[in-house]
Write a protein that holds these residues in place. Structure first.
Motif: not given
Length: 876
Positions: A40-60
């Motif tokens: 469960i903690a791993g799923v939450a961690l993956v969600w945070s990482i996904f959102q960080i990548l999505l917001a980053s200028p390198w997302a594309p």
């Protein structure tokens, strides 16, 4: 160990119980050990990482395009899955393991949330319309969303969404009153709107949660994990703890600071309240008053820029202005609200002759000046940062990013070295026999580097004008570095053994912060998704106009009564909805109504003013009994009565109740169309006004107020907040112009001048006659071209000046879209007003301040006698 209130004998909750209370509300009360817990903690961690990548200028470059395009579906899938993992479905459901049915609901809900992503090609091929299979799976997706929302947000949100959804399906039933009956929708049409397209669940609100809110919640979680929360509380207590009522004043300022970290009223109450509430009780505050101060200050953390919770980001989308403009408009009311709360605490302490803590000499002026220069210095630092940045950018245009990063790193290392020269701050025990006040000169060095991420956030938001998501990304990116390195570098600077071994501690802190941020987002993600059903219903059925007519009928066309009804609706809905969902629902239903009714009443209300009005009353629901969750949390800390705490907190929050009504009628408070000089004057006068209002409601100024003094101070406060009300009685603000002379007046008016024009005609829906006041800003064109620039086509008809429908895309096309231009009765200009040469409304400040000076003089003469009587135990 529980806290016990000596006066009542009631025990507050232990630290573990308080954290469970926060978790049950904000991040889920289920704690699963072992492998499943790690998953469960791993799923939450993956969600945070996904959102960080999505917001980053390198997302594309880092994420496939289809993931970016369907990020809302993925966002909701994580929220639904984690809600089933973290929140028990029933009170009796297990809290230490995940039952089989929650696994089914989690996997099923996450899969159906991504239905649009999985079958993207098919849906696009159908033109975005659901076929029978899509409709069935979409309906099942809604059911699983409702279950997730129920377990996370409670039954009210779900019940409200279900009612609106039933209206979509059965709006044509004879059971439905004629006034709100509509044709109804088939299952395919409804599900296309609600689940397949971006009009319902996956609409603007969920998009804002995906793009902006997650990063800000994560930013707060990481900043708190780094230790900033304890630092802010210590600094506030060190600066204000020695004053009369000092712990309460420290609670106010500390909560304002931790409002940057926590968007949750309950978490804010528990974070600062576990320390400040026992100390407030020590100096004479009752359990209920101590809890109320903490509630009032913690809830107001949501209106404090630059973060302001999720609703601020929704305003950007709904109002159509930048985030910088939103926080600019919200800044002054938030600041004076906190100033008033400090003053409330001061008056409570003076009225009850409370003792001080410690032996530090009390110098109120030095304290006030110190606080002022600190915040002014911080603001100046954020502002002047742009000049060296611009210099470096111009000198090294290609590699300026690396140079700036290196300089920021050097500043961070320097501040960290400074922090290593003093001991790390440890939380104090407020229940210890001797409470030592923190000494600012000794502790301020320990956390100056916590200000760097905030400076980066403010710089990118205010100076660079980057998007909120990108600004939060860079501030969060800096926090990654701080969490990973602060313990190791401090140990190295102090010469401690095994400094490198502390890298692991930093990594664990970072991972824990990422997991906490994701868990804190579960409720917000589900709230925005579920509220999307209500937004979708309004856009599909047109019930918004019916609601407008109904509320207008209840208010009798009176704008003030309309605002009272909207405020009551916000408070009622807020009893079962989180602030974000409450704001979405009420703003969707009511904002347009208030703006339109204001225009019909001759008052042009800016859209942002009404949105802030709704937002303020949305947060007040966390205070108001019988379901004010923040009040219950404070009572759990203090051991006081929750209902009494809620009522007292509401009384302390009267300035938060009054301010929205004030800035609807005086938009200067929102810094709309004011210069820097005018803004400074507005700030000074508004501060005096809110202090006078506070003194009136507390019944104490320099000493106990007499009834006539209280009434006079209320009038003074009103005059300071709305000087135009009295000036308009002396001199009319506008000069009437005959409608037939409108074109000549428009051609003769100077560029930029505002003309108020009343348009009359039949309503497009009801065919009933109505009036609408619009403000026309004279364009730069000359002569008849000015009419064309505004989109107006005049059709003289005897003494009547009729109008053709404005051309599409012109300034008036949207404002006049509610009129029927093709009926038998023409839409026409019924009145024209031009600004008169009125005296400055600020002249009304003179008699108001003179009356205030008279009251101060009279109270100062009898204050010594009152004080002497109180010393002898005689009631004042």
């Amino acid at each position: 160990m529980s806290n016990v209130d000596n006066s009542t004998g009631k025990a507050g909750l232990s630290e573990a119980e308080l954290q469970e209370l926060v978790a049950a509300s904000d991040s889920g009360a289920r704690a699963v050990p072992g492998t499943i817990g790690l998953f469960i903690a791993g799923v939450a961690l993956v969600w945070s990482i996904f959102q960080i990548l999505l917001a980053s200028p390198w997302a594309p470059y880092l994420l496939p395009g289809d993931l970016i395009n369907n990020s809302r579906q993925i966002h909701l899938a994580f929220a639904i899955f984690l809600s089933a993992m973290a929140y028990p479905l029933f009170k009796s459901a297990p809290k230490t393991y995940v039952p089989w049915y929650d696994w089914v609901l989690a996997i099923g809900g996450a899969t159906l949330a991504m239905y649009g992503y999985i079958f993207y090609d098919k849906i696009v091929g159908n033109g975005g319309l659901a076929d029978d299979t899509d409709a069935i799976f979409s309906l099942l997706g809604l059911v699983l969303l409702f279950i997730a929302a129920y377990r996370t947000l409670g039954p009210v949100m779900v019940a409200l969404a279900v009612i609106f959804l039933l209206y979509v399906f059965f709006g044509a039933s004879e059971v439905v009153p004629d006034q709100i009956r509509w044709a109804g929708a088939s299952l395919r049409k409804a599900m296309s709107h609600m689940w397949i397209t971006s009009e319902g669940v996956f609409g603007i609100a969920l998009g804002v949660s995906t793009r902006f809110v997650f990063l800000f919640v994560l930013f707060g979680a990481l900043l708190d994990k780094a230790g900033a929360g304890n630092y802010f509380i210590k600094m506030a207590f060190g600066a204000l703890g020695h004053l009369r009522g000092g712990p309460a004043k420290a609670a106010v300022v500390g909560s304002a600071a931790t409002g940057l970290i926590s968007g949750s009223s309950i978490a804010n109450v528990v974070t600062t309240g576990t320390f400040t509430i026992p100390l407030m009780k020590r100096v004479g505050f009752s359990a209920e008053k101590a809890g109320s101060v903490e509630v009032a200050s913690s809830v107001n953390g949501q209106i404090m820029p630059p973060v302001m919770g999720a609703a601020a980001f929704l305003m950007v989308e709904y109002v159509g202005i930048s985030y910088v403009e939103v926080i600019t408009h919200a800044f002054l009311p938030a600041i004076i609200s906190y100033i008033a709360l400090v003053y409330i605490v001061h008056l409570e302490a003076v009225k009850n002759n409370m003792p001080t803590i410690g032996n530090k000499a009390v110098n109120m002026m030095n304290t006030v000046l110190g606080m002022f220069f600190f915040f002014a210095g911080f603001a100046a630092l954020c502002y002047i940062t742009q000049f060296p940045v611009r210099f470096i950018t111009s000198m090294v245009p290609a590699g300026s990013g690396w140079v700036l990063a290196a300089l920021l790193g050097a500043v961070y290392i320097g501040l960290l070295y400074l922090a290593s020269t003093v001991p790390d701050l440890e939380p104090d025990d407020p229940n210890s026999e001797v409470v030592e006040l923190p000494e600012i000169p000794k502790i301020y060095k320990s956390g100056l580097y916590y200000l760097l991420p905030i400076i980066v956030l403010v710089y990118f938001l205010m100076i660079e004008r980057k998007s909120p998501g990108l600004s939060a990304f860079w501030a969060t990116f800096l926090l990654f570095g701080i969490l990973l390195t602060q313990k190791t570098l401090k140990a190295m600077f102090r010469g401690e053994p095994n400094a490198i071994g502390k890298v692991k501690d930093g990594l664990m802190d970072l991972v824990a912060g990422l997991i906490d941020g994701a868990r804190n987002m579960i409720g917000i993600g589900l709230a925005t998704a579920t509220a999307g059903i209500i937004v979708g219903t309004v856009s599909l059925t047109g019930i918004g106009q019916v609601m407008a007519d109904f509320v207008e009928f209840l208010s009798g066309g009176n704008l003030i009564l309309m605002l009272v009804l909207v405020a009551i609706l916000s408070l009622i809905l807020g009893m079962g909805l989180p602030t974000t969902a409450n704001y979405i629902v009420v703003s969707t239903l009511m904002v347009a109504v208030v703006v339109e009714l204001g225009a019909q009443s001759g008052l042009v209300v800016p859209l942002i003013a009404v949105h802030l009005f709704v937002f303020y009353f949305g947060i007040m629901a966390d205070v108001t009994p019988p379901v004010g969750l923040a009040s219950f949390a404070a009572a759990a800390v203090s051991g006081g009565d929750a209902i009494k705490t809620g009522f007292t907190a509401f009384f302390y929050s009267l300035r938060t109740v009054a301010l929205p009504f004030v800035f609807i009628f005086n938009t200067d408070l929102l810094l709309i169309d004011v210069t820097w000089v005018q803004g400074i004057i507005v700030f000074i006068i508004a501060t005096i006004g809110i202090l006078v209002f506070t003194a009136a409601t507390m019944g104490w100024f320099l000493t106990k107020s007499r009834i006539w003094e209280t009434v006079a101070m209320l009038v003074i406060a009103f005059a300071l907040f709305r000087p135009g009300f009295f000036m308009d009685m002396i001199q009319p603000p506008y000069t009437a112009i005959e409608p037939a002379a409108f074109e000549e007046a428009l051609e003769a008016a100077p560029v930029g001048r505002d003309l108020r024009v009343v348009i009359s005609g039949p309503d497009f829906d009801t065919l009933e006659m109505k009036d609408l006041t619009v403000v026309l800003t004279v364009p730069e064109e000359t002569g008849p071209a000015r009419l064309d620039a505004l989109g107006l086509a005049l059709v003289p008809d005897g003494e009547m000046v009729a109008l053709d429908e404005p051309m599409f895309g012109t300034p008036l096309s949207d404002q006049l879209s509610s009129f029927d231009f093709y009926g038998d009765t023409p839409v026409h200009i019924s009145a024209v007003q031009a600004p008169a040469n009125q005296w400055p409304k600020e002249l009304m400040f003179i008699p108001a301040l003179a009356l205030l000076a008279l009251i101060a003089f009279l109270q100062s003469r009898r204050a010594p006698a009152v004080a002497a009587a109180r010393q002898k135990g005689v009631p004042a």
